[in-house]
Design an enzyme around this catalytic site. Structure first.
Site, PDB file in Angstrom:
ATOM      1  N   ARG A  15       0.839  -1.193   0.000  1.00  0.00           N
ATOM      2  CA  ARG A  15       0.000   0.000   0.000  1.00  0.00           C
ATOM      3  C   ARG A  15       0.882   1.253   0.000  1.00  0.00           C
ATOM      4  O   ARG A  15       2.080   1.184   0.263  1.00  0.00           O
ATOM      5  CB  ARG A  15      -0.919  -0.004   1.232  1.00  0.00           C
ATOM      6  CG  ARG A  15      -2.025  -1.038   1.159  1.00  0.00           C
ATOM      7  CD  ARG A  15      -2.835  -1.115   2.445  1.00  0.00           C
ATOM      8  NE  ARG A  15      -2.064  -1.692   3.545  1.00  0.00           N
ATOM      9  CZ  ARG A  15      -2.537  -1.838   4.785  1.00  0.00           C
ATOM     10  NH1 ARG A  15      -3.754  -1.440   5.075  1.00  0.00           N
ATOM     11  NH2 ARG A  15      -1.774  -2.381   5.714  1.00  0.00           N
ATOM     12  N   LYS A  75       1.389   2.062   7.128  1.00  0.00           N
ATOM     13  CA  LYS A  75       1.700   1.282   8.325  1.00  0.00           C
ATOM     14  C   LYS A  75       2.542   2.079   9.315  1.00  0.00           C
ATOM     15  O   LYS A  75       3.158   3.091   8.974  1.00  0.00           O
ATOM     16  CB  LYS A  75       2.441  -0.005   7.947  1.00  0.00           C
ATOM     17  CG  LYS A  75       1.555  -1.061   7.313  1.00  0.00           C
ATOM     18  CD  LYS A  75       0.317  -1.377   8.135  1.00  0.00           C
ATOM     19  CE  LYS A  75       0.618  -2.083   9.430  1.00  0.00           C
ATOM     20  NZ  LYS A  75      -0.610  -2.281  10.266  1.00  0.00           N
ATOM     21  N   TYR A  94      -1.219   4.899  10.318  1.00  0.00           N
ATOM     22  CA  TYR A  94      -1.615   3.982  11.394  1.00  0.00           C
ATOM     23  C   TYR A  94      -0.430   3.831  12.347  1.00  0.00           C
ATOM     24  O   TYR A  94       0.717   3.728  11.917  1.00  0.00           O
ATOM     25  CB  TYR A  94      -1.976   2.602  10.833  1.00  0.00           C
ATOM     26  CG  TYR A  94      -3.308   2.546  10.119  1.00  0.00           C
ATOM     27  CD1 TYR A  94      -4.495   2.760  10.816  1.00  0.00           C
ATOM     28  CD2 TYR A  94      -3.374   2.268   8.762  1.00  0.00           C
ATOM     29  CE1 TYR A  94      -5.724   2.712  10.168  1.00  0.00           C
ATOM     30  CE2 TYR A  94      -4.602   2.216   8.105  1.00  0.00           C
ATOM     31  CZ  TYR A  94      -5.769   2.438   8.815  1.00  0.00           C
ATOM     32  OH  TYR A  94      -6.984   2.388   8.162  1.00  0.00           O
ATOM     33  N   HIS A  96      -0.991   2.140  16.037  1.00  0.00           N
ATOM     34  CA  HIS A  96      -1.226   0.968  16.903  1.00  0.00           C
ATOM     35  C   HIS A  96      -0.158   0.893  17.998  1.00  0.00           C
ATOM     36  O   HIS A  96       0.585  -0.083  18.134  1.00  0.00           O
ATOM     37  CB  HIS A  96      -1.227  -0.328  16.080  1.00  0.00           C
ATOM     38  CG  HIS A  96      -2.259  -0.360  14.993  1.00  0.00           C
ATOM     39  ND1 HIS A  96      -3.616  -0.409  15.272  1.00  0.00           N
ATOM     40  CD2 HIS A  96      -2.155  -0.340  13.639  1.00  0.00           C
ATOM     41  CE1 HIS A  96      -4.292  -0.424  14.123  1.00  0.00           C
ATOM     42  NE2 HIS A  96      -3.436  -0.376  13.128  1.00  0.00           N
TER      43      HIS A  96
END
Length: 372
Positions: A15, A75, A94, A96
C-alpha cells in the site's frame, strides 16, 4: 506545505500513503508532494503517473523524511523510519501504539507530532479512518479462514458452505463492529452457519434486523464464549478497544476444546490480539498450528489486497490530510475534535489516554499541549 510519501518497508506491504488522485487534489490546493521512487508500483501507480499528478519523485526514504513537513504513510513506522523523524515533523499514519512499546519510545524520542488513523473519530463514536481497513479485513478473514480449513493448509478439510446433504461449517465471530459485520456478511454469503457474539444488545438487534433469522446473535458472556468456541470450525476475533490493547477473550484452555484442524483468524492482532495463543505473523508465513488449531494472525491483512485497500483508505484520509496541510497541524487539530482524538504523540508527550494507560506513561490531554 511539503508532504512526503515514503515507500512502505514492512514485510509484504504494497500500500502507499497517497494515490495519484490524492496527490493531484493536494497540488490543486497549492501544496508540494515528494514521493519515493516505486512507492506506488505494487498497486499499479508508476513514478510517471505520480509526476503527471504533480509530485516530485525522489530516490530514497531518507530524502522524504529530511525534506517533508508532513509524512503520510500507511503502516506504523519501522525502527529505521522512526529514527529519521525529526522534532516538529508531522507523521500521519496507522500507529497501533498500545502493543508496541518500542515504537512508542522511538516516536517520543524523535520529538515528532504523530497522528494515528485508528484513533481519529467521527460521528456516533465511529472510527472513519479505521473503518475502510476494517471492512477489508473483515471480509478477508472469511476468505483466509476458508482457505486455511483446507487439508493442505493444516485444516480439518471442511468446505465453508458445505454442499447439499453435507453440513456447512460453523463460523463464530466475536465482535459485531465493522470487522465483525463484514465477516458475517461474507460467511453468510458463502452459506456457512454463522454466529456473532457481542456485549451490546443494541448492536445485536441491529445485526438481527440487517441479516434476519439466518444469523445467530448471542450476548457475549464467558459461558457463551466457552460454548461457541468449542463448536466453531472457523473462529474470527473482531474486537476493538480504540487505541488500547485488545482484551484476551479466548484462553488457551478454551482453545483446547476446539476440534483438531479448526481455524482461528485474529483480526485484532494489530492491537495485540484477542486470543491468548495469538502472535503476529506475515503474509510470507501467515499461519502456525498450536494445540491443533490453525492460527492466522497476519498483522496487516489488508496489505494482501493492496490496491483495493489503498484507494479505500485514501477516500477516507484525504479530507483530513487536506485540513492538516491547509491549516497546519495545530490549527487543524484545534478546529476539529475528531482529528484531535487522533493525536497520539506531541513533542515527546503521549496525548492518547488509552495508550498512556496501557504502556505506563503520563497522559497529557491533546488540547493542553496544543494550548501550551
Amino acid at each position: 506545505m511539503l508532504l512526503g510519501v515514503p515507500k512502505e518497508i514492512k514485510t509484504q506491504e504494497y500500500r502507499v500513503g497517497l494515490t495519484t488522485g490524492s496527490v493531484q487534489e493536494l497540488v490543486h490546493h497549492g501544496h508540494q508532494i515528494i514521493v519515493q521512487s516505486t512507492a506506488g508500483e505494487g498497486i499499479g501507480l508508476s513514478d510517471d503517473m505520480y509526476r503527471e499528478a504533480g509530485a516530485e519523485i525522489v530516490g530514497t526514504a531518507a530524502e522524504v523524511f529530511e525534506r517533508a513537513n508532513m509524512v503520510v504513510k500507511v503502516k506504523e513506522p519501522q525502527a529505521d523510519e522512526c529514527r529519521m523523524l525529526r522534532e516538529g515533523q508531522v507523521l500521519f499514519t496507522y500507529l497501533h501504539l498500545a502493543p508496541d512499546p518500542a515504537q512508542t519510545r522511538l516516536l517520543l524520542e524523535s520529538g515528532c507530532i504523530a497522528i494515528a488513523y485508528e484513533t481519529v473519530t467521527g460521528p456516533n463514536n465511529s472510527l472513519p479512518l479505521l473503518s475502510p481497513m476494517s471492512e477489508v479485513a473483515g471480509r478477508m478473514s472469511i476468505q483466509a479462514g476458508a482457505h486455511c480449513l483446507e487439508k493442505e493448509q493444516g485444516g480439518s478439510g471442511v468446505l465453508l458452505g458445505g454442499v447439499p446433504g453435507v453440513e456447512a461449517a460453523r463460523v463464530v465471530v466475536i465482535g459485531g463492529g465493522v470487522v465483525g459485520t463484514n465477516a458475517v456478511r461474507m460467511a453468510m454469503g458463502m452459506e456457512a452457519h454463522v454466529t456473532v457474539l457481542d456485549r451490546s444488545l443494541q448492536r445485536l438487534k441491529e445485526l438481527d434486523f440487517q441479516f434476519g433469522c439466518m444469523l445467530n446473535t448471542v450476548y457475549s458472556t464467558r459461558e457463551a464464549l466457552t460454548q461457541y468456541v468449542a463448536s466453531a470450525d472457523l473462529l474470527v476475533g473482531a474486537v476493538l478497544v480504540p487505541g488500547a490493547a485488545a482484551p484476551k477473550l479466548v484462553s488457551r484452555e478454551m482453545l483446547r476444546t476446539m476440534k483438531p484442524g479448526s481455524v482461528l483468524v485474529d483480526v485484532a492482532i494489530d492491537q495485540g490480539g484477542c486470543f491468548e495463543t495469538s502472535r503476529a505473523t506475515t503474509h510470507a508465513n501467515p499461519t502456525y498450528v498450536e494445540d491443533g488449531v490453525v492460527h492466522y494472525c497476519v498483522a496487516n491483512m489488508p496489505g494482501a489486497v493492496a490496491r483495493t485497500s489503498t484507494f479505500a483508505l485514501n477516500n477516507a484520509t484525504l479530507p483530513f490530510t487536506l485540513n492538516l496541510a491547509n491549516k497546519g497541524y495545530r490549527q487543524a487539530v484545534l478546529d476539529d475534535p475528531h482529528l484531535c482524538a487522533g493525536l497520539n504523540v506531541h513533542l515527546g508527550q503521549l496525548t492518547h489516554k488509552a495508550v498512556a494507560e496501557d504502556l505506563g506513561y503520563q497522559y497529557v490531554p491533546a488540547r493542553n499541549v496544543l494550548a501550551a
